[in-house]
Design an enzyme around this catalytic site. Structure first.
Site, short mmCIF file in Angstrom:
data_model
loop_
_atom_site.label_atom_id
_atom_site.label_comp_id
_atom_site.label_asym_id
_atom_site.label_seq_id
_atom_site.Cartn_x
_atom_site.Cartn_y
_atom_site.Cartn_z
N TRP A 1 0.82 -1.22 0.00
CA TRP A 1 0.00 0.00 0.00
C TRP A 1 0.85 1.27 0.00
O TRP A 1 0.32 2.37 0.06
CB TRP A 1 -0.92 0.02 1.23
N ARG A 2 2.14 1.14 -0.12
CA ARG A 2 3.00 2.33 -0.24
C ARG A 2 2.71 3.02 -1.56
O ARG A 2 2.68 2.38 -2.61
CB ARG A 2 4.47 1.94 -0.21
N GLU B 1 -5.27 0.17 6.56
CA GLU B 1 -5.25 0.66 7.94
C GLU B 1 -6.11 -0.20 8.86
O GLU B 1 -5.75 -0.47 10.00
CB GLU B 1 -5.70 2.11 8.00
N GLN C 1 -3.97 -3.66 15.31
CA GLN C 1 -3.52 -4.75 16.18
C GLN C 1 -3.06 -5.97 15.40
O GLN C 1 -3.23 -7.10 15.85
CB GLN C 1 -4.65 -5.14 17.15
N THR C 2 -2.53 -5.73 14.23
CA THR C 2 -2.11 -6.84 13.38
C THR C 2 -0.80 -6.48 12.71
O THR C 2 -0.63 -5.36 12.22
CB THR C 2 -3.18 -7.12 12.30
N TYR D 1 -10.13 -10.43 15.17
CA TYR D 1 -10.90 -9.19 15.36
C TYR D 1 -11.91 -9.00 14.25
O TYR D 1 -11.84 -8.06 13.45
CB TYR D 1 -9.96 -7.99 15.45
N TYR E 1 -7.23 6.69 15.59
CA TYR E 1 -6.05 6.38 14.79
C TYR E 1 -6.38 6.22 13.31
O TYR E 1 -5.78 6.88 12.44
CB TYR E 1 -5.33 5.11 15.27
N ASP F 1 -0.54 5.67 16.83
CA ASP F 1 -0.74 4.24 17.07
C ASP F 1 0.26 3.76 18.12
O ASP F 1 0.94 4.57 18.75
CB ASP F 1 -0.56 3.47 15.75
N CYS G 1 19.39 4.44 14.57
CA CYS G 1 18.25 5.36 14.63
C CYS G 1 18.64 6.76 14.17
O CYS G 1 19.62 7.33 14.64
CB CYS G 1 17.69 5.43 16.05
N CYS H 1 17.07 11.68 21.46
CA CYS H 1 16.28 10.77 22.30
C CYS H 1 16.71 10.86 23.76
O CYS H 1 17.82 10.51 24.14
CB CYS H 1 16.44 9.33 21.81
#
Length: 326
Positions: free
Chosen positions: A29-30, A42, A47-48, A87, A120, A138, A201, A207
């Site tokens: 989906w990019r 989305e 939760q997946t 779900y 979200y 999220d 990172c 950070c």
DNA sequence: AACTCGGGGAC
DNA sequence: GTCCCAGAGTT
């Protein structure tokens, strides 16, 4: 922009964006423009994990290429494509949504009213599909920001404000959708829950929680309650006896008759007028907050149907696999 | 605010 | 074994 004295460090946004443009994972989906497809992705990602969602994304679009096609299909068929993904309210809500609207609203407020679109998902679709400057928070973003600002348990409202401030500060060089995805990508690939790859990172130097990743955010413990179930597989010449699951858990799906507790077997035998059933085995199955011990019994039956024609939960698939009745 | 809702992968 | 994932809806 300011939130409890935590301004966005200058340079953070650009560093993150540069990294995202270079290192983002290639996902189906990019670069997608179709709002329906963005919405589907989305919802599947609620939760997946990405790896689990991808095959469902492809299969779903193959069968329901448009919102209209989805709205025309019977719910049971939608659930059959969704089966195994968990779900199932997501599939029911998506189907209901498709029947309500032919064209998706193009704003957060409009999207938020649709079934299955919470804070979200509405923000993700509004920003990615329609370019609205709203922060999508999220689990990834929650963790990234918690670490970035060394905040053990940031309240949801503050978190939303903080993310919104960062997004608005980044608008000079990033689109809202790109920014949201960059933040999530960081959490999904480098700023992971267990062993974050801090040396790789792009925003390590900003950070404040670096080196104490296990404190940010604080883990929330949840315990599973044990539950004992008895399942009765009635086998006939044409297959097995299946019935719709009651509303609520696994609603809309089908399955074999089951009953709770130590009296479960007696209840089931009484219900079907049987004297006995043969114990074929036991299996365990975990839900998020339940630990099931299932005892599987079998008895002969006159009717039955082909289980492949019904949407079944993983639990029922396991039960049927136990007897080779698939 | 606290529950409920699936399934699976990483460790 | 534990944790938690590109959360939402209900109570």
């Amino acid at each position: 922009m300011l939130d409890g004295g935590t301004p966005a460090a200058p340079g953070l946004g650009k560093a993150l964006l540069d990294w995202y443009r270079r290192c983002q994972r290639p996902l189906p989906w990019r670069g997608e423009r179709d709002p329906y497809r963005i919405l589907l992705a989305e919802v599947l990602l609620q939760q997946t994990r990405v790896a689990q969602a991808i095959p469902y994304y492809r299969r779903f679009l193959e069968r329901f290429p448009t919102l209209e096609a989805l709205g025309r299909a019977p719910l049971e068929e939608v659930l059959r494509v969704w089966q195994g993904c968990g779900y199932y309210a997501r599939a029911r809500n998506l189907h209901r949504l498709a029947q309500q609207t032919r064209t998706l609203p193009s704003t957060y407020a409009g999207l938020r009213k649709l079934p299955g679109l919470g804070p979200y998902t509405a923000a993700a679709v509004a920003s990615i599909a329609f370019g609205e400057a709203v922060a999508a928070v999220d689990g990834n973003v929650r963790r990234v920001l918690s670490r970035l600002y060394a905040w053990e348990d940031p309240p949801p409202k503050r978190l939303q404000q903080l993310a919104q401030g960062l997004l608005e500060g980044a608008l000079g060089w990033a689109s809202p959708g790109e920014w949201n995805q960059a933040l999530m990508e960081l959490g999904a690939t480098l700023c992971t829950p267990r062993r974050p790859a801090c040396p790789r990172c792009p925003v390590e130097r900003f950070c404040r929680g670096k080196g104490e990743h296990d404190r940010y955010p604080l883990p929330k413990s949840r315990r599973q309650k044990p539950l004992e179930l008895t399942a009765l597989v009635l086998r006939g010449p044409a297959g097995v006896y299946l019935e719709p699951r009651p509303e609520g858990a696994l609603g809309g799906l089908w399955g074999v008759p089951m009953a709770e507790g130590p009296e479960g077997l007696e209840q089931l035998l009484r219900r079907f007028g049987l004297k006995e059933a043969r114990l074929v085995g036991g299996l365990r199955h975990d839900f998020t907050h339940r630990r099931l011990q299932v005892w599987v019994y079998q008895a002969p039956w006159e009717g039955g149907e082909d289980p492949k024609k019904r949407p079944l939960s993983r639990l029922d698939q396991k039960i049927l696999a136990l007897l080779g009745a698939t």
